[in-house]
Design a protein around this motif. Structure first.
Motif, PDB file in Angstrom:
ATOM      1  N   GLN A 142     -30.178 -18.191  44.850  1.00  0.00           N
ATOM      2  CA  GLN A 142     -29.300 -18.815  45.849  1.00  0.00           C
ATOM      3  C   GLN A 142     -28.800 -20.175  45.361  1.00  0.00           C
ATOM      4  OE1 GLN A 142     -29.346 -17.648  49.497  1.00  0.00           O
ATOM      5  NE2 GLN A 142     -27.953 -19.244  50.138  1.00  0.00           N
ATOM      6  N   ALA A 143     -29.632 -20.857  44.573  1.00  0.00           N
ATOM      7  CA  ALA A 143     -29.254 -22.176  44.057  1.00  0.00           C
ATOM      8  C   ALA A 143     -28.326 -22.079  42.855  1.00  0.00           C
ATOM      9  CB  ALA A 143     -30.509 -22.959  43.687  1.00  0.00           C
ATOM     10  N   GLY A 144     -28.032 -20.862  42.402  1.00  0.00           N
ATOM     11  CA  GLY A 144     -27.077 -20.689  41.315  1.00  0.00           C
ATOM     12  C   GLY A 144     -27.682 -20.608  39.934  1.00  0.00           C
ATOM     13  N   PHE A 145     -28.990 -20.334  39.864  1.00  0.00           N
ATOM     14  CA  PHE A 145     -29.630 -20.161  38.558  1.00  0.00           C
ATOM     15  C   PHE A 145     -29.630 -18.691  38.157  1.00  0.00           C
ATOM     16  CE2 PHE A 145     -31.405 -24.255  39.762  1.00  0.00           C
ATOM     17  CZ  PHE A 145     -31.439 -24.939  38.556  1.00  0.00           C
ATOM     18  N   GLU A 146     -29.582 -18.467  36.846  1.00  0.00           N
ATOM     19  CA  GLU A 146     -29.658 -17.112  36.298  1.00  0.00           C
ATOM     20  C   GLU A 146     -30.866 -17.029  35.369  1.00  0.00           C
ATOM     21  OE1 GLU A 146     -26.013 -16.229  34.312  1.00  0.00           O
ATOM     22  OE2 GLU A 146     -24.778 -16.696  36.055  1.00  0.00           O
ATOM     23  N   VAL A 147     -31.694 -16.004  35.571  1.00  0.00           N
ATOM     24  CA  VAL A 147     -32.888 -15.827  34.751  1.00  0.00           C
ATOM     25  C   VAL A 147     -32.486 -15.370  33.354  1.00  0.00           C
ATOM     26  CG1 VAL A 147     -35.048 -14.540  34.483  1.00  0.00           C
ATOM     27  CG2 VAL A 147     -34.304 -15.298  36.759  1.00  0.00           C
ATOM     28  N   VAL A 148     -33.056 -16.023  32.345  1.00  0.00           N
ATOM     29  CA  VAL A 148     -32.784 -15.637  30.965  1.00  0.00           C
ATOM     30  C   VAL A 148     -33.453 -14.284  30.706  1.00  0.00           C
ATOM     31  CG1 VAL A 148     -33.124 -16.237  28.539  1.00  0.00           C
ATOM     32  CG2 VAL A 148     -32.674 -18.034  30.230  1.00  0.00           C
ATOM     33  N   PRO A 149     -32.693 -13.280  30.260  1.00  0.00           N
ATOM     34  CA  PRO A 149     -33.277 -11.943  30.044  1.00  0.00           C
ATOM     35  C   PRO A 149     -34.491 -11.998  29.124  1.00  0.00           C
ATOM     36  CG  PRO A 149     -30.887 -11.848  29.878  1.00  0.00           C
ATOM     37  CD  PRO A 149     -31.240 -13.296  29.972  1.00  0.00           C
ATOM     38  N   GLY A 150     -35.522 -11.264  29.513  1.00  0.00           N
ATOM     39  CA  GLY A 150     -36.720 -11.161  28.708  1.00  0.00           C
ATOM     40  C   GLY A 150     -37.754 -12.243  28.941  1.00  0.00           C
ATOM     41  N   THR A 151     -37.454 -13.255  29.780  1.00  0.00           N
ATOM     42  CA  THR A 151     -38.415 -14.342  29.984  1.00  0.00           C
ATOM     43  C   THR A 151     -39.282 -14.145  31.223  1.00  0.00           C
ATOM     44  OG1 THR A 151     -36.912 -15.718  31.316  1.00  0.00           O
ATOM     45  CG2 THR A 151     -36.838 -15.984  28.895  1.00  0.00           C
ATOM     46  N   ARG A 152     -38.877 -13.270  32.119  1.00  0.00           N
ATOM     47  CA  ARG A 152     -39.610 -13.129  33.380  1.00  0.00           C
ATOM     48  C   ARG A 152     -40.864 -12.297  33.181  1.00  0.00           C
ATOM     49  NH1 ARG A 152     -40.246  -9.526  37.495  1.00  0.00           N
ATOM     50  NH2 ARG A 152     -40.410 -10.362  39.625  1.00  0.00           N
ATOM     51  N   ARG A 153     -41.985 -12.807  33.684  1.00  0.00           N
ATOM     52  CA  ARG A 153     -43.241 -12.079  33.716  1.00  0.00           C
ATOM     53  C   ARG A 153     -43.831 -12.188  35.115  1.00  0.00           C
ATOM     54  NH1 ARG A 153     -41.292 -10.844  29.707  1.00  0.00           N
ATOM     55  NH2 ARG A 153     -42.126 -10.701  27.584  1.00  0.00           N
ATOM     56  N   ALA A 154     -44.463 -11.100  35.572  1.00  0.00           N
ATOM     57  CA  ALA A 154     -45.075 -11.071  36.891  1.00  0.00           C
ATOM     58  C   ALA A 154     -46.503 -10.570  36.775  1.00  0.00           C
ATOM     59  CB  ALA A 154     -44.278 -10.162  37.828  1.00  0.00           C
ATOM     60  N   ARG A 155     -47.398 -11.234  37.471  1.00  0.00           N
ATOM     61  CA  ARG A 155     -48.789 -10.797  37.540  1.00  0.00           C
ATOM     62  C   ARG A 155     -49.306 -11.128  38.931  1.00  0.00           C
ATOM     63  NH1 ARG A 155     -53.866 -13.090  33.930  1.00  0.00           N
ATOM     64  NH2 ARG A 155     -55.473 -11.770  34.871  1.00  0.00           N
ATOM     65  N   GLY A 156     -49.437 -10.091  39.777  1.00  0.00           N
ATOM     66  CA  GLY A 156     -49.787 -10.340  41.162  1.00  0.00           C
ATOM     67  C   GLY A 156     -48.725 -11.194  41.827  1.00  0.00           C
ATOM     68  N   ALA A 157     -49.150 -12.287  42.412  1.00  0.00           N
ATOM     69  CA  ALA A 157     -48.213 -13.199  43.059  1.00  0.00           C
ATOM     70  C   ALA A 157     -47.638 -14.228  42.095  1.00  0.00           C
ATOM     71  CB  ALA A 157     -48.901 -13.919  44.217  1.00  0.00           C
ATOM     72  N   MET A 158     -48.110 -14.233  40.849  1.00  0.00           N
ATOM     73  CA  MET A 158     -47.652 -15.235  39.885  1.00  0.00           C
ATOM     74  C   MET A 158     -46.373 -14.778  39.192  1.00  0.00           C
ATOM     75  SD  MET A 158     -49.687 -17.811  40.041  1.00  0.00           S
ATOM     76  CE  MET A 158     -49.244 -18.693  38.540  1.00  0.00           C
ATOM     77  N   ARG A 159     -45.498 -15.749  38.940  1.00  0.00           N
ATOM     78  CA  ARG A 159     -44.265 -15.511  38.205  1.00  0.00           C
ATOM     79  C   ARG A 159     -44.068 -16.629  37.190  1.00  0.00           C
ATOM     80  NH1 ARG A 159     -45.131 -11.849  40.916  1.00  0.00           N
ATOM     81  NH2 ARG A 159     -43.773 -10.626  42.261  1.00  0.00           N
ATOM     82  N   ARG A 160     -43.483 -16.252  36.043  1.00  0.00           N
ATOM     83  CA  ARG A 160     -43.023 -17.268  35.122  1.00  0.00           C
ATOM     84  C   ARG A 160     -41.711 -16.779  34.542  1.00  0.00           C
ATOM     85  NH1 ARG A 160     -42.335 -15.336  29.592  1.00  0.00           N
ATOM     86  NH2 ARG A 160     -44.337 -14.826  28.675  1.00  0.00           N
ATOM     87  N   LEU A 161     -40.787 -17.713  34.340  1.00  0.00           N
ATOM     88  CA  LEU A 161     -39.466 -17.353  33.843  1.00  0.00           C
ATOM     89  C   LEU A 161     -38.734 -18.603  33.384  1.00  0.00           C
ATOM     90  CD1 LEU A 161     -37.323 -18.336  36.286  1.00  0.00           C
ATOM     91  CD2 LEU A 161     -38.314 -16.330  37.394  1.00  0.00           C
ATOM     92  N   GLU A 162     -37.679 -18.370  32.611  1.00  0.00           N
ATOM     93  CA  GLU A 162     -36.740 -19.434  32.264  1.00  0.00           C
ATOM     94  C   GLU A 162     -35.414 -19.104  32.909  1.00  0.00           C
ATOM     95  OE1 GLU A 162     -34.479 -20.889  28.276  1.00  0.00           O
ATOM     96  OE2 GLU A 162     -36.674 -21.145  28.256  1.00  0.00           O
ATOM     97  N   ALA A 163     -34.773 -20.107  33.474  1.00  0.00           N
ATOM     98  CA  ALA A 163     -33.490 -19.906  34.143  1.00  0.00           C
ATOM     99  C   ALA A 163     -32.509 -20.986  33.700  1.00  0.00           C
ATOM    100  CB  ALA A 163     -33.659 -19.927  35.656  1.00  0.00           C
ATOM    101  N   ARG A 164     -31.240 -20.631  33.752  1.00  0.00           N
ATOM    102  CA  ARG A 164     -30.172 -21.555  33.379  1.00  0.00           C
ATOM    103  C   ARG A 164     -29.205 -21.718  34.544  1.00  0.00           C
ATOM    104  NH1 ARG A 164     -29.906 -21.114  27.625  1.00  0.00           N
ATOM    105  NH2 ARG A 164     -32.089 -20.982  26.954  1.00  0.00           N
ATOM    106  N   PRO A 165     -28.526 -22.857  34.591  1.00  0.00           N
ATOM    107  CA  PRO A 165     -27.481 -23.005  35.609  1.00  0.00           C
ATOM    108  C   PRO A 165     -26.480 -21.870  35.523  1.00  0.00           C
ATOM    109  CG  PRO A 165     -27.898 -25.093  34.509  1.00  0.00           C
ATOM    110  CD  PRO A 165     -28.657 -24.047  33.746  1.00  0.00           C
TER     111      PRO A 165
END
Length: 203
Positions: free
Chosen positions: A169-192
């Motif tokens: 909603q804030a206008g960020f786009e997740v960099v492909p291949g950076t998102r990981r999910a484990r249970g409720a945890m998330r990590r990712l890189e995003a760009r404007p």
């Protein structure tokens, strides 16, 4: 009464117990991608600061003086600033990287914080995010049920925020291949938004 996240030694202890369970690997990923001038947003007691690569120039921000004192000891020579995520005292485009580790669950206004992150990032900059989010289904309903009590005990943490949706909603786009999910945890890189699009060819 302060929550445990607002008592520096207790917060440090809770994180130290979580690090061997996998948080240390997620934190290592978060910091390893820092490039150039780097804002460690919500630096807390400074656990990220010693992990920032030598080529990056880190600066920590948090809302409490007592935790910043610990951050100074953990990252000698790294400047720290007292400020809120929703009102960052920096010019637009100041940072090439923003590290945001377990922060957006606790800020009062995550939409305003994300707008500020986007403002202080360079157009080609990167937001590196580590967060816990709301589960779908029954587990999410349970998070909703415990949220008021947990927020009071923890000192502001909301376990049921839809942070990935807020990011989009804030206008960020997740960099492909950076998102990981484990249970409720998330990590990712995003760009404007728009910075991932290929450059236009002249003419």
């Amino acid at each position: 009464m302060r929550g445990f996240e607002q008592i520096p030694w207790l917060y440090d202890l809770s994180l130290a117990l979580l690090e061997p369970l996998g948080l240390d690997r997620w934190r290592a990923w978060l910091t390893a991608g820092a490039r150039g001038r780097t804002l460690d947003l919500g630096t807390g007691t400074g656990r990220n600061l010693p992990l920032v690569p030598a080529g990056a120039r880190a600066l920590g921000v948090d809302t409490r003086r007592d935790v910043l004192e610990r951050a100074r000891r953990r990252g000698p020579g790294i400047p720290v600033v007292l400020a809120r995520a929703e009102a960052l005292p920096f010019r637009a485009g100041t940072f090439e990287t923003v590290l945001c580790g377990l922060v957006l669950c606790s800020v009062d206004d995550p939409d305003a914080a994300l707008a500020e992150i986007r403002r202080v990032l360079r157009p080609d900059g990167a937001l590196r995010l580590l967060e816990h989010v709301r589960h779908p289904g029954v587990r999410g309903a349970l998070q909703d049920a415990v949220q008021p009590a947990w927020t009071a005990i923890a000192g502001g943490c909301r376990p049921n925020r839809e942070t990935e949706a807020a990011l989009a909603q804030a206008g960020f786009e997740v960099v492909p291949g950076t998102r990981r999910a484990r249970g409720a945890m998330r990590r990712l890189e995003a760009r404007p938004g728009g910075s991932l699009a290929p450059a236009r060819k002249p003419g």
